[in-house]
Design a protein around this motif. Sequence first.
Motif, short mmCIF file in Angstrom:
data_model
loop_
_atom_site.label_atom_id
_atom_site.label_comp_id
_atom_site.label_asym_id
_atom_site.label_seq_id
_atom_site.Cartn_x
_atom_site.Cartn_y
_atom_site.Cartn_z
N LEU A 429 0.87 -1.18 0.00
CA LEU A 429 0.00 0.00 0.00
C LEU A 429 0.90 1.23 0.00
CD1 LEU A 429 -2.72 1.54 0.38
CD2 LEU A 429 -2.35 1.32 2.84
N ALA A 430 0.71 2.09 -0.99
CA ALA A 430 1.46 3.35 -1.06
C ALA A 430 0.52 4.49 -0.66
CB ALA A 430 2.00 3.58 -2.47
N VAL A 431 0.99 5.31 0.26
CA VAL A 431 0.22 6.48 0.69
C VAL A 431 1.01 7.72 0.30
CG1 VAL A 431 -0.83 7.68 2.62
CG2 VAL A 431 -0.73 5.18 2.62
N LYS A 432 0.46 8.48 -0.65
CA LYS A 432 1.09 9.74 -1.04
C LYS A 432 0.67 10.81 -0.05
CE LYS A 432 -0.47 12.34 -4.46
NZ LYS A 432 -0.53 13.74 -3.93
N VAL A 433 1.66 11.42 0.61
CA VAL A 433 1.39 12.39 1.67
C VAL A 433 1.87 13.76 1.22
CG1 VAL A 433 1.71 12.96 4.09
CG2 VAL A 433 1.73 10.56 3.38
N PHE A 474 0.91 8.66 -10.23
CA PHE A 474 1.52 7.49 -9.58
C PHE A 474 0.78 6.25 -10.07
CE2 PHE A 474 1.38 4.16 -6.42
CZ PHE A 474 2.68 4.08 -5.94
N ALA A 475 1.51 5.15 -10.29
CA ALA A 475 0.85 3.91 -10.72
C ALA A 475 1.72 2.71 -10.35
CB ALA A 475 0.59 3.93 -12.22
N TRP A 476 1.07 1.69 -9.73
CA TRP A 476 1.73 0.42 -9.44
C TRP A 476 1.79 -0.44 -10.70
CZ3 TRP A 476 4.36 -0.88 -5.22
CH2 TRP A 476 4.06 -0.29 -3.98
N GLU A 477 2.82 -1.25 -10.80
CA GLU A 477 2.89 -2.26 -11.86
C GLU A 477 1.96 -3.41 -11.49
OE1 GLU A 477 6.25 -5.05 -14.06
OE2 GLU A 477 6.54 -4.44 -11.96
N ILE A 486 5.34 10.30 -11.97
CA ILE A 486 5.62 11.50 -12.77
C ILE A 486 5.72 12.66 -11.80
CG2 ILE A 486 4.84 13.03 -14.61
CD1 ILE A 486 3.30 10.77 -15.82
N HIS A 487 6.85 13.38 -11.83
CA HIS A 487 7.06 14.44 -10.85
C HIS A 487 7.83 15.59 -11.50
CE1 HIS A 487 11.32 13.10 -10.37
NE2 HIS A 487 10.80 11.91 -10.61
N ALA A 520 4.60 14.06 -20.54
CA ALA A 520 3.67 13.06 -20.02
C ALA A 520 2.98 13.59 -18.77
CB ALA A 520 4.40 11.76 -19.70
N ASN A 521 1.72 13.23 -18.63
CA ASN A 521 0.97 13.55 -17.40
C ASN A 521 0.11 12.40 -16.94
OD1 ASN A 521 -1.04 13.60 -19.34
ND2 ASN A 521 -1.46 15.79 -19.16
N ALA A 522 0.26 11.20 -17.56
CA ALA A 522 -0.52 10.03 -17.16
C ALA A 522 0.29 8.77 -17.43
CB ALA A 522 -1.85 9.98 -17.91
#
Length: 721
Positions: A429-433, A474-477, A486-487, A520-522
């Motif tokens: 589980l990734a939590v973007k803070v 952000f995307a999981w494989e 993407i940042h 890129a943005n997606a």
Amino acid sequence: MLQFSFGSMEVLDIDARAAKLGIDWSHVNLDSIQLPPGQDFGIESDDEAVYHDDQSEFDTGFGNIIVVDHLPVVPKEKFEKLEGVVKKIYNQIGVIKENGLWMPVDPDTKMTLGYCFIEFNSPQEAQNAKEKSHGYKLDKSHIFAVNMFDDFDRLMNVKEEWEPPQARPFVPGENLQKWLTDEKARDQLVIRSGPDTEVFWNDARQKNPEPVHKRPYWTESYVQWSPLGTYLVTLHKQGAAVWGGADTFTRLMRYQHSMVKLVDFSPGEKYLVTYHSQEPSNPRDASKVEIRVFDVRTGRMMRDFKGSADEFSIGGPGGVAGASWPVFRWAGGKDDKYFAKLSKNTISVYETETFSLIDKKSMKVDNVVDICWSPTDSILSLFVPEQGGGNQPAKVALVSIPSKVELRQKNLFSVSDCKMYWQSSGEYLAVKVDRYTKTKKSTYSGFELFRIKERDIPIEVLELDNKNDKIIAFAWEPKGHRFAVIHGDQPRPDVSFYSMKTAQNTGRVSKLGTLKAKQANALFWSPTGKYIILAGLKGFNGQLEFFNVDELETMATAEHFMATDIEWDPTGRYVATAVTSVHEMENGFTIWSFNGNLLYRILKDHFFQLAWRPRPPSFLTAEKEEEIAKNLKKYSKKYEAEDQDVSLLLSEQDREKRKALNEEWEKWVMQWKSLHEEEKLARQSLRDGEVSDVEEDEYEAKEVEFEDVIDVTEEIVQESM
């Protein structure tokens, strides 16, 4: 409004009459056709079997009475309390008539007899109350047994001698998984354009979609596949309907819910959730919302939920009329055992055995704003923001269901916002803070990474090399342990790839690499992992980069101008990009190979939707899939030969096409020469007998040479001494 009198005409007769009258059925809105008032000419309405006028018919007999057995036996002083409990339960299901609850009492002991009679306004309400409350657990010792009052007459009239029931002939239904057995291993996709909804086979070898089924006005808003691809749902004024099959797409079931706007399936396709909202007469009031949960196979309504839009508006990615959608979040896996609803300071978790709250009460969590289920387990993650002006920190917690035991919690400080991302296999589980800086004037972002399957669920903190970079995507494989981010700043941010485990370090997150300055943005991972599309949608005008993450190399770059949607097929072999009617120009879709080769493009006016038909999980074990991957050359020989045959066939078809065009040209030239010869005398007479058609050998060719002075320049050249 069109009116037709078909009488007893057969379908073929109707088609013949339409052709004679010059009527094109594909341009006729059949929903607008009305028969003359009071006449149906023997034509049964398609909706008469299920949908009817929604008017309650009050019954004067006993069809609106139910008998509830297995109630507690109580004395007179507890009678009112028990009566109040029973009324509270059944008033949620239907309208009990005035003095419509009768609980018999033993005249000698003054104790209740353990059952009661309840009279509703209509037989429909009574039947619904029986279905919903039979088996209801009042407590451990009292489980309701509910019957219709009319059933007692039927049970009392059972014959003494048993008669065997008449055997009904078995009629096999269509195999709803037949489409998975396609000899060419193709996938299906559905599109909507104009009034038409069409299903195609994606025939990439032929570089063209093969039509399967087409129907005008099939739905009144949109269509949606079920999670495993078994059903296609359509929406109508009367409710929703599901269709299935490989090519016939017969209607399997209908679900009555007037003016339904949204639908959602449970992960295992057992249940269908429908949503309807009604605008209030007073603009200051909230919209009224009704949500129904149906059994997909039987069409039976398991439970409905009613309230204002405000009650369903917390959390979720979006919806209509202020309500979040999906309102109910389903637990992971195919069991469909639990679903949860987020409300103010409350998380309500229901179990589908009785469609009641677990432990008959909701979870109280002050200020909770978002919840998210593990895709594979009954673990619920939740986010609570800071409270008390920052004196009480924000937190992310993991809760096990049905025990409601907290498995892990992480307190977070100076938090602006949080977003939770589960990996598809439920391992991470990734939590973007998003956190405030010390000045509170700006924010920066980082990640809290939970390793769910490891002991004590360790948490790792990840910050970008430049922590001030804005995180765009952000995307999981899928089925893997990597993720992409993407940042940076637009219009050319960076793309970084990370791994939760590597050969050198299995317990720490590590960066695999960063791609600088990408349009890129997606992010769109292949369903099988390894490949990803870095897409520039909206303002980036459809820039596409097909990237191999294993090799960290670009396979191809392309562009689908003004692309609005990107979707991989379920096998990861092909990907579709589309321009929907958001833009007026070049509506349609394009099919690409996984490595970025353009296969074919289809233009469609007023193009609204494209969706691949999902596939159920493979029955192959991970070991078997790994073995196939290692021995792919052995398996691929057969398909390479088939590909070569198809290629030769396409080449032959191209040759035949060119040959036909050449023959058509030569035929036209011969016709022109014949006409020219026929008009020779007419041309000669128009020129007073002068022959205008001179054969080539009557001409004498002469060569003439001439010189022409273009310019004269005088230059003095001095001899060198």
